[in-house]
Scaffold this active site. Structure first.
Site, PDB file in Angstrom:
ATOM      1  N   LYS A   1      -7.533  -4.343   8.072  1.00  0.00           N
ATOM      2  CA  LYS A   1      -6.869  -4.386   9.021  1.00  0.00           C
ATOM      3  C   LYS A   1      -5.470  -4.184   8.876  1.00  0.00           C
ATOM      4  O   LYS A   1      -4.713  -3.386   9.483  1.00  0.00           O
ATOM      5  CB  LYS A   1      -7.163  -5.627   9.650  1.00  0.00           C
ATOM      6  CG  LYS A   1      -5.995  -6.249  10.624  1.00  0.00           C
ATOM      7  CD  LYS A   1      -6.237  -7.477  11.329  1.00  0.00           C
ATOM      8  CE  LYS A   1      -5.670  -8.522  10.471  1.00  0.00           C
ATOM      9  NZ  LYS A   1      -4.030  -8.790  10.819  1.00  0.00           N
ATOM     10  N   ASN A   2      -4.943  -4.700   7.632  1.00  0.00           N
ATOM     11  CA  ASN A   2      -3.743  -4.599   7.445  1.00  0.00           C
ATOM     12  C   ASN A   2      -3.053  -3.268   6.841  1.00  0.00           C
ATOM     13  O   ASN A   2      -1.908  -2.878   6.883  1.00  0.00           O
ATOM     14  CB  ASN A   2      -3.178  -5.675   6.469  1.00  0.00           C
ATOM     15  CG  ASN A   2      -3.141  -7.152   7.047  1.00  0.00           C
ATOM     16  OD1 ASN A   2      -3.205  -7.070   8.508  1.00  0.00           O
ATOM     17  ND2 ASN A   2      -3.043  -8.098   6.229  1.00  0.00           N
TER      18      ASN A   2
ATOM     19  N   CYS B   1       0.271 -14.498  14.257  1.00  0.00           N
ATOM     20  CA  CYS B   1      -0.244 -15.721  13.816  1.00  0.00           C
ATOM     21  C   CYS B   1       0.720 -16.525  13.598  1.00  0.00           C
ATOM     22  O   CYS B   1       2.182 -16.393  13.266  1.00  0.00           O
ATOM     23  CB  CYS B   1      -0.756 -15.391  12.300  1.00  0.00           C
ATOM     24  SG  CYS B   1      -2.691 -15.255  12.675  1.00  0.00           S
TER      25      CYS B   1
ATOM     26  N   ARG C   1       8.824 -15.878  10.970  1.00  0.00           N
ATOM     27  CA  ARG C   1       8.772 -14.689  10.132  1.00  0.00           C
ATOM     28  C   ARG C   1       9.834 -13.578  10.342  1.00  0.00           C
ATOM     29  O   ARG C   1       9.519 -12.918  11.446  1.00  0.00           O
ATOM     30  CB  ARG C   1       7.332 -14.059  10.546  1.00  0.00           C
ATOM     31  CG  ARG C   1       6.183 -14.838   9.935  1.00  0.00           C
ATOM     32  CD  ARG C   1       4.820 -14.685  10.480  1.00  0.00           C
ATOM     33  NE  ARG C   1       4.478 -13.337   9.750  1.00  0.00           N
ATOM     34  CZ  ARG C   1       3.069 -12.893   9.559  1.00  0.00           C
ATOM     35  NH1 ARG C   1       2.240 -13.631  10.311  1.00  0.00           N
ATOM     36  NH2 ARG C   1       2.782 -11.950   8.771  1.00  0.00           N
TER      37      ARG C   1
ATOM     38  N   ASP D   1      -2.940 -14.542   2.185  1.00  0.00           N
ATOM     39  CA  ASP D   1      -4.181 -14.421   3.076  1.00  0.00           C
ATOM     40  C   ASP D   1      -5.336 -15.065   2.814  1.00  0.00           C
ATOM     41  O   ASP D   1      -6.226 -15.062   3.535  1.00  0.00           O
ATOM     42  CB  ASP D   1      -4.286 -13.063   3.589  1.00  0.00           C
ATOM     43  CG  ASP D   1      -3.025 -12.559   4.646  1.00  0.00           C
ATOM     44  OD1 ASP D   1      -2.323 -13.639   4.819  1.00  0.00           O
ATOM     45  OD2 ASP D   1      -3.151 -11.446   5.037  1.00  0.00           O
TER      46      ASP D   1
ATOM     47  N   ARG E   1      -9.223 -11.457  15.667  1.00  0.00           N
ATOM     48  CA  ARG E   1      -8.288 -10.411  15.417  1.00  0.00           C
ATOM     49  C   ARG E   1      -8.497  -9.862  14.296  1.00  0.00           C
ATOM     50  O   ARG E   1      -7.778  -8.606  13.996  1.00  0.00           O
ATOM     51  CB  ARG E   1      -6.955 -11.080  15.225  1.00  0.00           C
ATOM     52  CG  ARG E   1      -6.566 -11.914  16.497  1.00  0.00           C
ATOM     53  CD  ARG E   1      -5.207 -12.546  16.269  1.00  0.00           C
ATOM     54  NE  ARG E   1      -4.122 -11.784  15.677  1.00  0.00           N
ATOM     55  CZ  ARG E   1      -3.137 -12.041  15.090  1.00  0.00           C
ATOM     56  NH1 ARG E   1      -2.763 -13.456  15.356  1.00  0.00           N
ATOM     57  NH2 ARG E   1      -2.352 -11.460  14.501  1.00  0.00           N
TER      58      ARG E   1
HETATM   59  C1  UD1 Z   1       1.689  -8.941   5.994  1.00  0.00           C
HETATM   60  C2  UD1 Z   1       0.495  -9.068   6.506  1.00  0.00           C
HETATM   61  C3  UD1 Z   1       0.162 -10.341   6.230  1.00  0.00           C
HETATM   62  C4  UD1 Z   1       0.100 -11.076   4.799  1.00  0.00           C
HETATM   63  C5  UD1 Z   1       1.422 -10.784   4.266  1.00  0.00           C
HETATM   64  C6  UD1 Z   1       1.980 -11.210   3.073  1.00  0.00           C
HETATM   65  C7  UD1 Z   1       0.065  -7.379   7.992  1.00  0.00           C
HETATM   66  C8  UD1 Z   1       0.100  -7.012   9.559  1.00  0.00           C
HETATM   67  N1  UD1 Z   1       0.340  -8.813   7.925  1.00  0.00           N
HETATM   68  O1  UD1 Z   1       2.756  -9.578   6.680  1.00  0.00           O
HETATM   69  O2  UD1 Z   1      -1.397 -10.814   6.741  1.00  0.00           O
HETATM   70  O3  UD1 Z   1       0.072 -12.492   4.776  1.00  0.00           O
HETATM   71  O4  UD1 Z   1       1.811  -9.481   4.623  1.00  0.00           O
HETATM   72  O5  UD1 Z   1       1.101 -10.595   2.056  1.00  0.00           O
HETATM   73  O6  UD1 Z   1       0.031  -6.623   7.168  1.00  0.00           O
HETATM   74  N2  UD1 Z   1      10.305 -11.591   4.949  1.00  0.00           N
HETATM   75  C9  UD1 Z   1      11.701 -11.771   5.175  1.00  0.00           C
HETATM   76  N3  UD1 Z   1      12.358 -10.752   5.979  1.00  0.00           N
HETATM   77  C10 UD1 Z   1      11.598  -9.747   6.366  1.00  0.00           C
HETATM   78  C11 UD1 Z   1      10.375  -9.415   6.281  1.00  0.00           C
HETATM   79  C12 UD1 Z   1       9.468 -10.711   5.582  1.00  0.00           C
HETATM   80  O7  UD1 Z   1      12.475 -12.842   4.944  1.00  0.00           O
HETATM   81  O8  UD1 Z   1      12.153  -8.776   7.215  1.00  0.00           O
HETATM   82  C13 UD1 Z   1       9.743 -12.813   4.388  1.00  0.00           C
HETATM   83  C14 UD1 Z   1       8.531 -13.374   5.247  1.00  0.00           C
HETATM   84  O9  UD1 Z   1       9.112 -14.650   5.894  1.00  0.00           O
HETATM   85  C15 UD1 Z   1       7.744 -14.051   3.949  1.00  0.00           C
HETATM   86  C16 UD1 Z   1       7.739 -12.774   3.134  1.00  0.00           C
HETATM   87  O10 UD1 Z   1       8.787 -12.161   3.246  1.00  0.00           O
HETATM   88  O11 UD1 Z   1       8.165 -15.081   3.574  1.00  0.00           O
HETATM   89  C17 UD1 Z   1       6.587 -11.944   2.911  1.00  0.00           C
HETATM   90  O12 UD1 Z   1       6.391 -11.302   4.394  1.00  0.00           O
HETATM   91  P1  UD1 Z   1       5.901  -9.970   4.587  1.00  0.00           P
HETATM   92  O13 UD1 Z   1       5.242  -9.324   3.362  1.00  0.00           O
HETATM   93  O14 UD1 Z   1       6.700  -9.093   5.349  1.00  0.00           O
HETATM   94  O15 UD1 Z   1       4.748 -10.044   5.497  1.00  0.00           O
HETATM   95  P2  UD1 Z   1       4.329  -9.236   6.699  1.00  0.00           P
HETATM   96  O16 UD1 Z   1       4.348  -7.979   6.499  1.00  0.00           O
HETATM   97  O17 UD1 Z   1       4.781  -9.615   8.126  1.00  0.00           O
END
Ligand code: UD1
Length: 430
Positions: A22-23, A117, A122, A305, A397
Site C-alpha cells: 500500500k505504501n 491514522c 504528523r 508499522d 484501509r
Molecule cells: C509513512 C507510512 C507510515 C509509516 C511511516 C514511517 C505511508 C502512507 N505511510 O508515513 O505507514 O508509519 O512512513 O515508516 O507511506 N516528520 C516531520 N516532518 C515531516 C514529515 C515527517 O517531522 O515533514 C516526522 C513524523 O512526525 C515522524 C517521522 O518524521 O515522526 C517519520 O514520518 P514519515 O516517514 O514522514 O511518515 P509518513 O511518510 O507520513
C-alpha cells in the site's frame, strides 16, 4: 459498522500470498498522473486507501481503467484541475503525494491537509521545505496547501528528520525541475526505492534511492510504462507474527525476504524458526515465546508499522519485554484494549513495558488505527474464547481480504455487522 468476530486458540497453518505494498502504491499512483501516456500498474493491493486515491485522481480528470482488482491503467493527459477535493481525500494521509505529483507536472497544486491514522502529530514541514527549496511558493489557506512555482530548479536539500513521505514527495517534484537536486538524509525504505524505480521507468533520472543520498536530474517529460508494485513487507510481517502468536506454521509467499530482515531477526530472538526461500518465508512457532526488547527505527531498523503487532505477540512471551516507539508519539493507544484481553502492559512515555502472560482471553475491543487493529486481530487469534474487534474500517484501509486470508490458514474469523451475526458465528463454531 463492520466488526471481526474471532474464535481464538487455533494455530494458523498453511500458505498465504502477500499483496502489493500500500505504501508504495500510494505514491506510485500519484506519480502516474505525471505522464501524459498510459501507465499500467500491476500488483496493486485492493484496499480502501488505494481505492480512495484512485477515485480522487479520477475526479481531477485523469483517465482511469481498472481491468481487474489488482491492475489499474492511468492516463494523466486528460487532467483538468490541480485542485484536489477535500471530501474525496480527507480519509487518507497519503493525499500529500498529489502535491509533489501535480507541482512537478503543472507547477501548481492545491491539496487539502492530510488526514489518516490517528497515531500522533504528523507534520509535513519537510515536504514543504523541499518544495520551497526547488522554487515553489507554498501557503496554507483554509485547510488547503497551495503550492505554485514559476519555474522549478534543482537544489541541495538536507532533511531534518528521516521522512518516507517527504523523501518521495520531493523526489517526484524534483524529477521535473530543471537541473540537479540532491536529497541528504533521505529515507531508505523499500517503498522509497520502489517509487524511484517507477519514476525511472517513466523516464526520470534518479540515483541513490535506498541510500541516504538521492540524486535527481530533472527531465522535461515522462512517458508511459508498465510497472509492478513491490510486495507489502508490513502485510507479510503481520502474518509472520500471527503465526508466532498462535504457535502456527505459516509460509508467507510473494515477499522479498531481505525487506523482512528486521522482523525475521525479532522472531528468531523470541524463539521461532524462520526459513527463508527465494520469495517466501516460513515461520514455525512450536514452544512458548521468549521476551525481547525492540525499538522502532527508520529502515533498515525495526518498522514502526510493525510495533503494535510485536507488542501483541510479546504480551504472550515469557518474561519482561520493552517496546520503544521512536517515530510517532501516540502509537500505544491499543494497549488499553490488549489489557482488556488480559495483557500486562504499562506505558511510560514512548515505552511499553510488557510482562508476558501465559494466556490472553477474548474480549470486545476497538481498533484505534490500522496497524493497532491488525495487532488486536492477532491477539484475538491467540486468545482463548471469542474476541470482537470493532472499527475494522481502519484495518480495511491496509489489509486486502484479511479475514479471507486468515480463514485459509485455519482461523475462525468472520466479518459481521450486527449483534445477530456475532451470535450466529459464536453458535456455529461453538
Ligand atoms: C509513512 C507510512 C507510515 C509509516 C511511516 C514511517 C505511508 C502512507 N505511510 O508515513 O505507514 O508509519 O512512513 O515508516 O507511506 N516528520 C516531520 N516532518 C515531516 C514529515 C515527517 O517531522 O515533514 C516526522 C513524523 O512526525 C515522524 C517521522 O518524521 O515522526 C517519520 O514520518 P514519515 O516517514 O514522514 O511518515 P509518513 O511518510 O507520513
Amino acid at each position: 459498522m463492520e466488526q471481526y468476530v474471532i474464535k481464538g486458540g487455533i494455530p494458523l497453518v498453511g500458505e498465504v500470498g502477500i499483496a502489493g505494498a500500500k505504501n508504495a502504491a500510494l505514491p506510485i499512483i500519484s506519480a502516474a498522473i505525471m505522464s501524459d501516456e498510459m501507465v499500467t500498474l500491476e500488483n496493486l493491493p485492493d484496499v480502501n486507501d488505494i481505492n480512495v486515491l484512485i477515485e480522487s485522481i479520477e475526479k481531477i480528470g485523469a483517465h482511469v481503467e481498472r481491468p481487474d482488482r489488482h491492475t489499474v491503467r492511468i492516463n494523466g493527459s486528460t487532467i483538468q484541475s490541480c485542485a484536489v477535493d477535500y471530501e474525496s481525500i480527507k480519509k487518507i494521509r497519503a493525499s500529500y503525494y498529489l502535491l509533489g505529483a501535480l507541482l512537478g507536472k503543472y507547477q501548481e497544486a492545491e491539496v487539502p491537509l492530510p488526514g489518516g491514522c490517528n497515531i500522533g502529530s504528523r507534520p509535513i514541514d519537510q515536504h514543504l521545505k523541499g518544495f520551497r527549496a526547488i522554487g515553489a511558493e507554498v501557503n496554507i489557506s483554509h485547510g488547503t496547501i497551495i503550492a505554485r512555482a514559476k519555474k522549478m530548479h534543482g537544489a541541495h536539500i538536507f532533511m531534518d528528520v528521516v521522512s518516507v513521505g517527504a523523501t518521495i514527495n520531493i523526489m517526484m517534484a524534483a524529477s521535473r525541475a530543471e537541473g540537479r537536486t540532491i536529497i541528504e538524509n533521505a529515507a531508505k525504505e523499500p517503498h522509497v526505492v520502489d517509487a524511484a524505480n517507477f519514476l525511472n521507468s517513466m523516464g526520470a533520472d534518479i540515483k541513490g534511492a535506498g541510500t541516504d543520498v538521492i540524486r535527481i536530474n530533472g527531465v522535461p517529460k515522462f512517458h508511459g510504462c508498465v510497472y509492478s508494485i513491490v510486495p507489502d513487507m508490513i502485510e507479510a510481517g503481520t502474518y509472520m507474527f500471527a503465526a508466532a502468536a498462535t504457535k502456527g506454521d505459516v509460509i508467507v509467499k510473494n515477499v522479498i525476504p531481505k525487506h523482512l530482515e528486521a522482523i525475521t531477526a525479532k522472531l528468531i530472538e523470541i524463539g521461532c524458526e524462520v526459513e527463508e526461500g527465494d520469495d517466501s518465508v516460513r515461520v514455525v512457532a512450536s514452544k512458548r515465546l521468549m521476551r525481547t526488547h525492540v525499538k522502532t527505527m527508520p529502515y533498515p531498523g525495526y518498522p514502526t508499522d510493525m510495533q503494535p503487532q510485536i507488542a501483541a505477540v510479546l504480551s504472550l512471551a515469557q518474561g519482561t519485554s520493552i517496546v520503544t516507539e521512536s517515530i510517532f508519539e501516540n502509537r500505544f493507544k491499543y494497549v488499553d484494549e490488549l489489557t482488556r484481553m488480559g495483557a500486562n502492559i504499562k506505558v511510560e512515555g514512548n515505552t511499553a513495558i510488557i510482562d508476558g502472560v501465559p494466556q490472553l482471553t477474548g474480549a470486545r475491543v476497538s481498533s484505534p488505527d490500522l496497524r493497532a487493529g491488525a495487532a488486536l486481530v492477532i491477539a484475538g487469534l491467540a486468545a482463548e474464547g471469542f474476541t470482537v474487534v470493532d472499527d475494522i474500517v481502519y484495518i480495511q484501509r491496509g489489509y486486502e481480504d484479511f479475514e479471507g486470508k486468515l480463514s485459509n490458514l485455519g482461523a475462525e474469523i468472520r466479518r459481521v455487522s450486527t449483534e445477530d451475526e456475532i451470535r450466529k458465528f459464536e453458535l456455529s463454531v461453538g
